[in-house]
Design an enzyme around this catalytic site. Structure first.
Site, PDB file in Angstrom:
ATOM      1  N   ILE A 113       0.966  -1.120  -0.025  1.00  0.00           N
ATOM      2  CA  ILE A 113      -0.006  -0.044   0.102  1.00  0.00           C
ATOM      3  C   ILE A 113       0.930   1.255  -0.027  1.00  0.00           C
ATOM      4  CG2 ILE A 113      -1.670   0.970   1.468  1.00  0.00           C
ATOM      5  CD1 ILE A 113      -2.978  -1.394   2.446  1.00  0.00           C
ATOM      6  N   PRO A 114       0.979   1.731  -1.119  1.00  0.00           N
ATOM      7  CA  PRO A 114       2.386   2.884  -1.224  1.00  0.00           C
ATOM      8  C   PRO A 114       2.039   4.237  -0.947  1.00  0.00           C
ATOM      9  CG  PRO A 114       0.972   2.600  -3.479  1.00  0.00           C
ATOM     10  CD  PRO A 114       0.292   1.675  -2.496  1.00  0.00           C
ATOM     11  N   CYS A 115       2.029   4.192   0.699  1.00  0.00           N
ATOM     12  CA  CYS A 115       2.053   5.753   1.108  1.00  0.00           C
ATOM     13  C   CYS A 115       3.442   6.367   0.812  1.00  0.00           C
ATOM     14  CB  CYS A 115       1.703   5.443   2.526  1.00  0.00           C
ATOM     15  SG  CYS A 115       3.021   4.715   3.448  1.00  0.00           S
ATOM     16  N   HIS A 116       4.562   5.854   0.393  1.00  0.00           N
ATOM     17  CA  HIS A 116       5.499   6.263   0.061  1.00  0.00           C
ATOM     18  C   HIS A 116       5.554   7.314  -1.245  1.00  0.00           C
ATOM     19  CE1 HIS A 116       5.948   2.548  -2.083  1.00  0.00           C
ATOM     20  NE2 HIS A 116       6.528   3.407  -2.945  1.00  0.00           N
ATOM     21  N   ARG A 117       4.272   7.133  -1.763  1.00  0.00           N
ATOM     22  CA  ARG A 117       4.216   7.879  -3.130  1.00  0.00           C
ATOM     23  C   ARG A 117       3.486   9.257  -2.647  1.00  0.00           C
ATOM     24  NH1 ARG A 117       2.195   2.584  -6.465  1.00  0.00           N
ATOM     25  NH2 ARG A 117       4.331   1.556  -6.320  1.00  0.00           N
TER      26      ARG A 117
END
Length: 160
Positions: A122-126
């Site tokens: 779940i790409p919260c780094h984006r």
């Protein structure tokens, strides 16, 4: 009740602790402790380890895993929207709030991002600041920068 299984997997940016069961992946977190990678991977976590391995090797841009994060309905809505941010792209917290239909919810959205239990997948780094800054990241800003560079061929080329 199904028992949770756990595995430790060495990544280029730290040890990932993966927890899940037959109902899906519950959490993937990065830990700073030096722990050996697990020798035995429970069956229900093998796909997750394999897909993360492919991601870090550069041969996977999206994940196909059953996810089962624990959170409030609002948090799950935010995390679900994170899944729509394409590989190699970023979105601001404001953009994410707009996608969720409430510009005023920006702080709540940012808070839910920070509680995302499933690192990378779940790409919260984006999600970045409106000014392009790499704002807070539970895994550390240096990891966020590494992940964004890993996903962006143009950034990688500019390093050499």
């Amino acid at each position: 009740m199904e028992q949770n299984h756990k595995v430790y997997y060495k990544t280029p940016i730290g040890i990932a602790k993966i927890i899940g069961d037959i109902n899906g992946i519950i959490s993937v977190s990065v830990i700073n402790d030096e722990i050996e990678s697990s020798e035995i991977v429970p069956e229900c976590l093998k796909d997750c380890v394999q897909q993360l391995d492919e991601y870090f090797k550069g041969s996977r841009e999206s994940f196909n895993l059953k996810l089962n994060p624990v959170g409030t309905d609002f948090q799950k809505k935010v995390w679900n929207e994170l899944l729509n941010v394409p590989f190699g792209k970023t979105r601001s917290y404001l953009d994410q709030s707009k996608k969720l239909g409430d510009v005023k919810a920006i702080r709540a959205v940012a808070s839910a991002n920070g509680k995302n239990p499933i690192w990378i997948i779940i790409p919260c780094h984006r999600i970045i600041g409106s000014d392009g800054s790499l704002t807070g990241y539970a895994g550390g800003i240096w990891r966020k920068k590494w992940l964004l560079e890993h996903e962006s061929p143009s950034l990688q080329q500019s390093l050499f």
